[in-house]
Design a protein around this motif. Structure first.
Motif, PDB file in Angstrom:
ATOM      1  N   LYS A   1       0.831  -1.206   0.000  1.00  0.00           N
ATOM      2  CA  LYS A   1       0.000   0.000   0.000  1.00  0.00           C
ATOM      3  C   LYS A   1       0.863   1.253   0.000  1.00  0.00           C
ATOM      4  N   LEU A   2       1.955   1.240   0.723  1.00  0.00           N
ATOM      5  CA  LEU A   2       2.879   2.372   0.707  1.00  0.00           C
ATOM      6  C   LEU A   2       3.396   2.614  -0.704  1.00  0.00           C
ATOM      7  N   CYS A   3       3.768   1.549  -1.375  1.00  0.00           N
ATOM      8  CA  CYS A   3       4.275   1.665  -2.741  1.00  0.00           C
ATOM      9  C   CYS A   3       3.206   2.250  -3.661  1.00  0.00           C
ATOM     10  N   ILE A   4       1.984   1.752  -3.556  1.00  0.00           N
ATOM     11  CA  ILE A   4       0.884   2.246  -4.392  1.00  0.00           C
ATOM     12  C   ILE A   4       0.627   3.727  -4.128  1.00  0.00           C
ATOM     13  N   ASP A   5       0.550   4.092  -2.853  1.00  0.00           N
ATOM     14  CA  ASP A   5       0.259   5.482  -2.505  1.00  0.00           C
ATOM     15  C   ASP A   5       1.339   6.424  -3.024  1.00  0.00           C
ATOM     16  N   GLU A   6       2.589   6.045  -2.831  1.00  0.00           N
ATOM     17  CA  GLU A   6       3.693   6.902  -3.287  1.00  0.00           C
ATOM     18  C   GLU A   6       3.744   6.967  -4.812  1.00  0.00           C
ATOM     19  N   ALA A   7       3.460   5.863  -5.455  1.00  0.00           N
ATOM     20  CA  ALA A   7       3.484   5.836  -6.919  1.00  0.00           C
ATOM     21  C   ALA A   7       2.373   6.720  -7.485  1.00  0.00           C
ATOM     22  N   GLU A   8       1.163   6.556  -6.975  1.00  0.00           N
ATOM     23  CA  GLU A   8       0.051   7.347  -7.499  1.00  0.00           C
ATOM     24  C   GLU A   8       0.237   8.831  -7.204  1.00  0.00           C
TER      25      GLU A   8
END
Length: 639
Positions: A277-284
């Protein structure tokens, strides 16, 4: 601050390298080829050359480097012509059939390669300094150090993922005047390696930019690249293979420590879900998103979206690429894939096929698996009409919107868009030669009487990631972006981890949200826990249970991520290999020896595979095992 031991000199052969070269073993030190280390780090070009060497931690896109790495053909997606063994595939193909021992050579020998890259990364981290007069400012030095923090951890993780227990001595540089016994260490506990790499990758990610403003730096390590690898590592570490697996309850290193913890830890799933989720949030937040193309009416065009996501560059609007590869060999490997999949008429190898099991795994047009009685799947006879859909895609018959021609075998009709962008079947359209595929025995695309090695074994060829207008013979090959991961990986990683981490409605709802984003782009109905009619236009009901959601997540991973170096990763961590018929026994396809519709379109065994439990891990190669008394052989390889 790292505490490192290093001598004054190192081999010039390990410094003067590029992204595409290799070097001799750093232990083979030649006094007359040494340069003073201080000279190296007072020259900007030499520093970058050395950094380039460390970037070899990143393979050319693994999903394409089939000969060297072989991962994809170890699984049950891709099947190369067995006759290719006589050429560059001699170290990969035999493993499929159980010809695999601790004496077997492997071109992708991470055990030998990664420590070299890691060592050089540590050297640069320790010695690099700003050179303002040579355009190497302190901010660039700091960035390089963070790149190296990730790259060295990534090197350790790739070894651990392949071998399990490895000799692990982080933050240490073996001196050139080493004592041999200093290097002969035993294997460490798997969790210790993961914990170290987790810490290093997260620290690096927190210090790196999500994107680079300078286009020339595209391909350098970013926050999103580091977070993507970290999330996938933690997903693997939470999975059944290494999280409380009773198979390894007696597998110990020479110090008597259990290499894999036999006690299941549910918190590993929680940590994996949080990392995803951290990766998704930072990517988006940084502008990454699923790649989509649209029809004139504003609806998503799933055919063009799932086709061009593998071809378009970041500069062309493809913001889905989260781990690009810009090394010189990346495009060459893609060209190699094109060669293996193209028909002989344009000079292709025409022998990299697809298992029938994967053909069957793709959903039907209404989003249901072919086994569902409501899927409208039909395996008898041929279509009576052209299948026309709302799309600009023209690779079904040569005309936009036409997906399958009249008189197409019904097995291939009314299937979801991803199927048509992934598999070349008999009767499929080949734009680059402007005709249909003809795989009947000794017909144009299955000539067994000459060069039978370049003939499909089972009536299928790979199509995914191939530009359908490329022609090897004319030299018209589309330049495209190599990559290892895209955002769809992390969406599906999160869906799985969140479902496993929390057996509750809230977690399942969150997991389902990201799973449905993938299905929406793919042009198939989304899932819902609500009660909806069987033929609802937009949704398919699934039970609101962890097991039901797990089943559809795994099915989605199979088709969305096929041929992208993911299936072997999934099969291993799920402990699923022995439950998959095409890995443990008979592999099916169409009858490649059939010369008519009546004889060709029959499910036919084309090969028989051998599976042994030790294959979940690479063995320690015999030379390494025999020269280091502190090593233990991989699990079950000693039997």
């Amino acid at each position: 601050m790292r505490t490192l031991k290093i001598t004054k000199y190192f081999m010039v052969g390990l410094m003067a390298v590029t992204m595409t070269t290799s070097c001799s073993d750093y232990l083979d030190k030649e006094p007359d080829t040494e340069l003073n280390m201080d000279i190296v780090f007072t020259n900007r070009d030499k520093v970058y050359s050395m950094l380039s060497y460390v970037y070899n931690v990143i393979h050319t896109p693994d999903k394409f480097a089939l000969i060297k790495d072989g991962y994809e053909v170890f699984a049950d997606d891709l099947t190369p012509s067995r006759r290719w063994e006589q050429w560059g595939w001699k170290h990969t193909i035999p493993r499929i059939f159980g010809q695999w021992t601790i004496n077997s050579d492997w071109d992708g020998d991470l055990w030998a390669a990664m420590p070299k890259y890691i060592r050089h990364g540590y050297i640069i981290e320790q010695r690099i300094k700003a050179l303002p007069d040579q355009d190497l400012p302190q901010r660039e030095v700091d960035n390089i150090k963070n790149e190296l923090k990730f790259l060295t951890a990534y090197g350790w993780w790739q070894m651990a993922e392949a071998y399990g227990g490895i000799p692990f001595k982080p933050d240490y540089i073996a001196p050139t005047d080493f004592t041999l016994s200093d290097l002969m260490i035993g294997q460490s506990k798997f969790d210790d390696i993961v914990n170290y790499c987790d810490k290093e990758m997260l620290e690096a990610a927190n210090a790196l930019p999500a994107t680079y403003e300078d286009p020339a730096k595209y391909g350098r390590i970013t926050k999103i690249m580091a977070l993507t690898v970290r999330a996938r590592m933690l997903l693997f570490a939470a999975s059944p293979l290494v999280n409380g697996n009773p198979w390894y309850k007696d597998y110990r290193n020479k110090s008597g420590e259990l290499i894999f913890n036999p006690t299941y830890d549910p918190q590993k799933w929680v940590k994996a879900a949080e990392a995803c989720k951290l990766c998704i949030d930072e990517a988006e937040k940084a502008g990454y998103k699923l790649y989509k193309e649209y029809n004139d009416d504003g609806s998503i065009d799933p055919f063009m979206s799932t086709y061009n996501v593998h071809l378009k560059r970041w500069s062309e609007g493809n913001r889905e690429i989260t781990f690009p590869v810009t090394k010189g060999n990346a495009y060459k490997q893609i060209d190699g894939l094109l060669n293996w999949c193209s028909v002989r008429e344009v000079g292709g190898g025409n022998g990299l096929g697809v298992y029938q099991g994967l053909v069957d795994a793709f959903f039907t047009k209404n989003g249901l698996p072919i086994s569902d009685v409501n899927s409208n799947y039909n395996e008898e006879g041929f279509s009576n009409a052209v299948d026309t859909r709302n799309t600009k895609w023209e690779y079904g018959t040569g005309k936009p919107g036409e997906v399958t021609a009249k008189h197409t075998y019904n097995m291939y009709c009314n299937r979801e868009p991803r199927f048509y962008n992934a598999v070349t079947y008999n009767g499929a359209w080949l734009t680059y030669v402007n005709r249909k595929v003809d795989m009947f025995y000794n017909h144009k695309d299955n000539i067994q009487s000459s060069s039978p090695h370049d003939a499909p074994q089972n009536g299928y060829l790979l199509r995914k990631a191939i530009c359908m207008t490329d022609n090897i013979k004319t030299g018209k090959i589309t330049d495209r972006q190599g990559f290892i991961y895209r955002l769809a990986f992390t969406y599906l990683d999160y869906a799985e981890a969140e479902n496993e981490a929390h057996d509750d409605v809230s977690a399942r709802t969150s997991a389902l949200e990201y799973l449905n984003l993938i299905r929406e782009r793919a042009g198939v109905r989304k899932y819902t826990f609500d009660n909806v009619p069987i033929q609802d236009d937009n949704f398919i009901h699934i039970d609101n249970t962890q097991a039901a959601l797990r089943k559809v997540i795994r099915a989605e991973r199979r088709v969305e991520l096929c041929f992208e170096d993911n299936r072997w990763y999934d099969i291993r961590r799920w402990k699923e290999a022995e439950n998959l018929p095409e890995i443990t026994g008979d592999g099916y396809g169409m009858n490649a020896l059939g010369n008519s519709e009546d004889t060709f379109y029959k499910r036919t065994v084309f090969q028989h595979r051998i599976w042994k439990r030790q294959y979940y891990w690479m063995p320690v190669y015999i030379d390494e095992y025999e020269k280091n008394p502190n090593l233990v052989q991989g699990p079950f390889w000693g039997d």
